[in-house]
Design a protein around this motif. Structure first.
Motif, short mmCIF file in Angstrom:
data_model
loop_
_atom_site.label_atom_id
_atom_site.label_comp_id
_atom_site.label_asym_id
_atom_site.label_seq_id
_atom_site.Cartn_x
_atom_site.Cartn_y
_atom_site.Cartn_z
N VAL A 87 6.17 -32.01 15.29
CA VAL A 87 5.56 -31.23 14.01
C VAL A 87 6.43 -30.38 13.03
O VAL A 87 7.38 -30.68 12.88
CB VAL A 87 5.14 -29.52 14.65
N ILE A 88 5.35 -30.66 11.52
CA ILE A 88 6.30 -31.21 10.78
C ILE A 88 5.33 -29.81 9.54
O ILE A 88 4.32 -29.54 9.46
CB ILE A 88 5.78 -32.39 9.57
N GLY A 89 6.59 -29.23 9.23
CA GLY A 89 5.88 -28.09 8.43
C GLY A 89 6.36 -27.85 6.33
O GLY A 89 7.98 -28.47 6.62
N ARG A 90 6.28 -28.33 5.50
CA ARG A 90 6.85 -27.67 4.20
C ARG A 90 8.18 -29.12 4.60
O ARG A 90 8.56 -28.75 3.85
CB ARG A 90 8.01 -26.28 4.24
N GLY A 91 7.78 -30.17 4.59
CA GLY A 91 8.37 -31.34 4.27
C GLY A 91 9.72 -31.24 6.26
O GLY A 91 10.28 -32.40 5.88
N ARG A 92 9.83 -30.76 6.31
CA ARG A 92 10.80 -30.15 7.52
C ARG A 92 10.07 -30.07 9.56
O ARG A 92 9.00 -29.83 9.36
CB ARG A 92 10.92 -29.18 7.86
#
Lengths: 307, 273
Positions: free
Chosen positions: A200-205
């Motif tokens: 799971v990725i969010g805002r590039g992280r």
């Protein structure tokens, strides 16, 4: 096998992909999950060499993509089904790929049959294709060289429910034969039915990763309770999380057994108590990605990036 | 539909395990050449460009026979009439072969099947060169037929006023023209922008510099050195002298080689989205 290590890609002050590390293993479908603009596509473009990374590395089958002698025969790629020349027929699009890879001509017809595009449809220009037909054509192009790794960016977009079912079965069969599948989506329910592993990725992280079973276990417990306040307080006091969900339910990371005991002590009646399933995963997905937004908005997005 | 899907899926399923497979051989350059050449003409726009070339060449030949005065019914006239549409339109094929990778976004497939953009661009360049040469050969052949037929219809003497040296100069001019289109494609990477650029470069600029040269004697002297359209256009008319070669080199460096190098660098480095 796909290995992404400490991958970072910056655009000026914006860090689109921020120190991302994960692997997609053979024999498994790895779901790459995140909201729009989270960095999934950038990550995949770096993986296949279309975008240079700012730092870090991405390898397929132990090599940089550019070092693969004939990439189409080892890695099938579908990044955007709409990225085809509108003035070519579907059959011509496949023929070009077949010729580039030096495959027998019969392979084109085989692939058209595999993705259920009729002869009449294959003779039409891509301009007149629906998004679902473009996805089928794109999947046919990706599978043409009989690769052992598949990289698919939002392949279910535009497919009807039967099409999504078909693709799920196709990818399942493919992984069961020992293939590696990396598949991205911003829709959890599309991915959770087919993926074995989730990133799971969010805002590039990367905000979460692991097998689907592990993540489901981490999704916690669903508690149906009318009188929420006392139980939420008891859970929090015991060091667990407690979030209200729906009208009269709580989501918590505590085991069902612990919840039951706390509810007894607090004198609260429960009408439901079970491990959270897909709904819990959805909840977690929204929470994880929302958290990264809250965390990174006030500070500089790239502040934590590894050099 | 579902039965064919099942049988194909079944055939896929009984293939050998991945670990047992030998590594594929690297993509040979001649394969890329074949594919890039095919891509230049397998689209609807490619087909129309070809059709328009054939049509205008035909109209031009007929028009020369019907309208030109007897004294200009020579081989040179026929080759020029047949060649002009090709020289004008074929650079657009070279231009679109580069820009469509970005404008139509086919680059996502092209550059993942061949992750060395330099090789793809080289294949396109060789195709542009080949098409330029073939165009002149075709124009020379069709022009010869036109000359024989036209002259016999008009009842004048046959005149073969185009030697090997002139044809070689015309071939060079045509190839340079192809690379003007190619260069604009690399530099702008957008079909619309590069097409506008091409027409400005080939037609608007030519007219403006001609006007300037007519009005300002100092520019008339300088023009062959700084105006590539002019020095390259001379190749269609004469076999160049040593000075004209130098003029071609100097103007060509600034108007073709330099922008070509910049465009190449942009294409090799830019992101494909």
């Amino acid at each position: 096998m796909i290995t992404i290590e400490n991958l970072t890609r910056r655009y000026g002050a914006l860090t689109a992909v921020d120190d991302v590390t994960f692997t997609a293993r053979p024999g498994r479908v790895t779901g790459f999950l995140g909201p729009n603009g989270a960095g999934k596509s950038t990550c995949m473009r770096v993986l296949v060499g279309l975008t240079p990374p700012s730092s870090g590395s991405a390898t397929v089958l132990g090599r940089r993509f550019a070092d693969l002698p004939d990439p189409g025969r080892e890695v099938g790629v579908l990044l955007d089904a709409s990225a085809q020349h509108a003035g070519r027929t579907g059959r011509e699009v496949l023929t070009l790929a077949q010729r580039t890879m030096g495959l027998p001509r019969a392979r084109v017809q085989e692939m058209l049959e595999l993705v259920s595009l009729s002869d009449e449809e294959a003779g039409r220009r891509v301009r007149h294709y629906s998004l679902g037909m473009r996805q089928r054509l794109g999947i046919a192009t990706a599978l043409l060289g009989d690769p052992q790794v598949l990289v698919l960016d939002e392949p279910a977009n535009g497919l009807d429910p039967a099409g999504i079912r078909w693709m799920r079965d196709l990818l399942r069969t493919y992984a069961d034969r020992g293939g590696t599948v990396l598949l991205s989506s911003h829709l959890l329910h599309e991915i959770e039915v087919v993926a074995d592993d989730l990133v799971v990725i969010g805002r590039g992280r990367i905000v979460a990763g692991g097998t689907k079973a592990e993540l489901l276990a981490r999704a916690g417990t669903h508690v149906g309770v009318r009188d929420r306040e006392p139980l939420a307080a008891a859970l929090t006091a015991a060091g667990h999380t407690a979030h209200p969900t729906g009208d009269d339910a709580l989501a918590t990371d505590a085991d069902p057994a612990i919840v039951g005991r706390l509810a007894l002590h607090a004198g609260v009646a429960l009408h439901e108590l079970r491990a959270a399933d897909g709904a819990g995963l959805e909840e977690m997905f929204l929470e994880l990605t929302a958290d990264t937004q809250r965390e990174t908005t006030p500070t500089r997005a790239g502040a934590g990036a590894a050099a | 539909m579902s039965t064919t899907t099942l049988t194909t899926a079944h055939r896929e399923a009984v293939r050998p395990a991945y670990d047992a497979r030998p590594a594929p051989t690297p993509t040979p350059f001649h394969r890329l050449l074949g594919v890039e050449l095919r891509k230049m003409f397998d689209t609807r726009s490619g087909a129309w460009l070809m059709a328009s070339i054939v049509l205008t060449a035909l109209v031009a030949t007929v028009a020369v026979v019907a309208l030109a005065p007897a004294q200009v019914l020579t081989y040179d006239t026929f080759v020029a009439a047949v060649g002009l549409p090709m020289v004008t339109i074929l650079p657009i094929v070279a231009l679109l072969s580069v820009t469509s990778e970005w404008s139509q976004r086919t680059g996502l497939t092209t550059f993942t099947l061949v992750p060395h953009r330099g090789r793809v661009v080289a294949a396109k360049a060789v195709c542009a060169l080949g098409i330029g040469v073939i165009a002149v050969v075709l124009a020379a052949a069709i022009g010869a037929v036109g000359n024989v037929v036209g002259v016999s219809l008009a009842g004048v003497d046959l005149a073969w006023d185009l030697g090997a040296a002139r044809l070689a100069a015309i071939t060079l001019a045509t190839v340079l023209n192809m690379f003007i289109g190619f260069m604009l494609g690399l530099l702008l990477r957008s079909s619309a922008a590069a097409l506008v650029g091409y027409f400005v470069y080939q037609f608007v600029l030519t007219g403006l510099t001609a006007l300037l040269a007519a009005a300002q004697p100092w520019f008339a002297d300088l023009q062959p050195w700084v105006d590539f359209n002019f020095s390259q256009g001379q190749l269609f008319e004469v076999v160049p002298s040593a000075e004209q070669w130098a003029q071609l080199g100097v103007s060509g460096f600034f108007w073709l080689v330099l922008p070509l190098a910049v465009g190449l660098r942009l294409v090799l480095r830019s992101e494909v989205k």
